[in-house]
Enzyme design. Structure first.
Site, short mmCIF file in Angstrom:
data_model
loop_
_atom_site.label_atom_id
_atom_site.label_comp_id
_atom_site.label_asym_id
_atom_site.label_seq_id
_atom_site.Cartn_x
_atom_site.Cartn_y
_atom_site.Cartn_z
N TYR A 1 17.13 18.96 -25.48
CA TYR A 1 18.37 18.29 -25.00
C TYR A 1 17.89 16.70 -25.32
O TYR A 1 19.02 15.80 -25.74
CB TYR A 1 18.34 18.73 -23.79
CG TYR A 1 19.46 18.06 -22.91
CD1 TYR A 1 20.87 18.12 -22.82
CD2 TYR A 1 19.35 16.45 -21.91
CE1 TYR A 1 21.79 17.66 -22.12
CE2 TYR A 1 20.29 16.15 -21.27
CZ TYR A 1 21.43 16.35 -21.53
OH TYR A 1 22.32 15.89 -20.34
N VAL B 1 25.92 15.34 -26.49
CA VAL B 1 24.73 16.41 -26.35
C VAL B 1 25.44 17.44 -25.40
O VAL B 1 25.34 18.66 -25.78
CB VAL B 1 23.53 15.81 -25.68
CG1 VAL B 1 22.61 16.68 -25.72
CG2 VAL B 1 22.85 14.64 -26.79
N GLU B 2 26.12 16.97 -24.36
CA GLU B 2 26.71 18.12 -23.48
C GLU B 2 27.73 18.84 -23.96
O GLU B 2 27.79 20.18 -23.76
CB GLU B 2 27.11 17.14 -22.02
CG GLU B 2 26.14 16.70 -21.23
CD GLU B 2 25.36 17.95 -20.51
OE1 GLU B 2 25.82 19.27 -20.49
OE2 GLU B 2 24.11 17.55 -19.80
N SER B 3 28.71 18.33 -24.60
CA SER B 3 30.00 19.03 -24.78
C SER B 3 30.61 18.85 -26.27
O SER B 3 31.80 18.92 -26.30
CB SER B 3 31.19 18.78 -23.67
OG SER B 3 31.40 17.62 -23.62
#
Length: 376
Positions: free
Chosen positions: A261, A156-158
């Site tokens: 998110y 999810v972050e990167s």
């Protein structure tokens, strides 16, 4: 004879997840994260693309992917992705440790699910981006007894890219801001940015998530705090409590970035969990960590690492994404990470190299009267 020390890649060293967009404050004092469609040059649905966060970011100029292709990766399907049964390998282990509550369907969840499954093989390719880092992250999640979903958070972050760089300065697969990095003792030195280091950044992320869970007593709130910061979550809880409303994640008024998110993480979890029933293919990734950390006696030229290991530069960078210079990290311990298959060859050749020859290039300060021919 030179000594080389092999040690297990365990977390030794806590972060607030980055805000990839700028906040604005409305007249109520509430800070809302916004991202207009003109900012990304796409329609509203692009905000829920599984790679949208990566699209909002960028990759460091020294990323092997950038060096190899010269442009951003596309959404093409990797037909060569090796597939694995759901109940085998790393996915079966992670599934057994899923602990987070069920997903409450929202527009964010629905659109993200559609994007992840819009093309045959896309979800498998998306998950395959974590190799070779996922096994190490999963090992550390297991050691701490954390929910298995935490190992999916870098998706999810990167999209699990250690070279991801946000416009506001967050770096690495865990997207750590510079100020947070300093608080958590991550070194942003000239030879190594530890926010991109797999071992140190994972330690920092998991430490911080544990701190947030201890603070809020709820994993969804802890994950939301990782993204938005604990202060914002505390204010939202206080506002709901004062209004006599529920204070769970789904009931809070939070920035849009955070509202999408957490569902992104849970949708990713659910697609893996339901893969067999939904006939979704998962990439074959072993749960065994395929690399080791070597403690050198001094920093070493990357060119010498190439000679001793037989690895191409792109592979050295793949396993050592924190390197940002022509030598290995100059922070103690002088650490180098190599794939298991090349450790023995490196160690065998290293014994014949003097420590003083680890760096063969010597800096020279140009003096008045020097000429290029004399310096050469």
């Amino acid at each position: 004879m030179q000594r080389i020390v092999l040690f297990s890649l365990c977390a030794a060293l806590g972060l607030s997840g980055c805000q990839t967009v700028q906040p604005v404050t409305d007249d109520t004092g509430f800070s809302e994260t916004t991202l207009s469609t003109t900012d990304v040059g796409l329609d509203e649905s692009a905000l829920y693309d599984p790679l949208a966060i990566v699209g909002e970011l960028g990759e460091a100029e020294d990323s092997p992917a950038v060096a190899a292709t010269g442009d951003r990766p596309t959404e093409s399907v990797l037909s060569e992705t090796a597939l694995a049964p759901v109940n085998q390998g790393i996915w079966g282990e992670i599934i057994e440790q899923f602990q987070l509550p069920g997903l409450k369907d929202t527009q964010y969840a629905d659109l993200h699910r559609k994007r992840l499954t819009h093309q045959e093989g896309f979800f498998s390719e998306f998950l395959a981006k974590s190799s070779p880092y996922l096994p190490y992250v999963w090992q550390e999640v297991q050691k701490r007894g954390l929910p298995g979903e935490i190992a999916l958070l870098p998706y999810v972050e990167s999209a699990y890219s250690p070279w991801a760089v946000s416009p506001v300065g967050a770096v690495g697969m865990w997207q750590i801001m510079p100020g947070t990095a300093r608080v958590l003792d991550l070194d942003l030195g000239q030879t190594c940015d530890q926010r991109r280091d797999i071992v140190h950044s994972t330690r920092a992320a998991l430490d911080y998530l544990e701190q947030m869970h201890a603070k809020f007593g709820d994993w969804l709130l802890a994950i939301a705090a990782y993204n938005a910061g604990p202060g914002r979550i505390e204010r939202a809880i206080r506002q709901n409590r004062n209004a006599g409303k529920a204070t769970d994640f789904w009931s809070l008024r939070l920035p849009r970035e955070t509202r999408r998110y957490v569902p992104r993480l849970l949708v990713t979890r659910d697609l893996i969990l339901d893969a067999q029933a939904s006939q979704i293919d998962l990439p074959q990734i072993s749960s065994d960590v395929g690399f080791k950390a070597l403690a050198l006696e001094a920093p070493m030229e990357v060119s010498l690492v190439q000679e001793l290991s037989g690895l191409p530069l792109t592979e050295i960078r793949r396993y050592n994404p924190c390197i940002r210079s022509w030598i290995t990290p100059a922070q103690e311990p002088y650490q180098l990470i190599l794939p298991d298959t090349h450790v023995q060859a490196f160690a065998t050749k290293l014994v014949s190299v003097s420590v003083r020859d680890y760096v063969r290039t010597r800096p020279y300060k140009v003096q008045t009267g020097d000429t290029l021919s004399e310096i050469a």
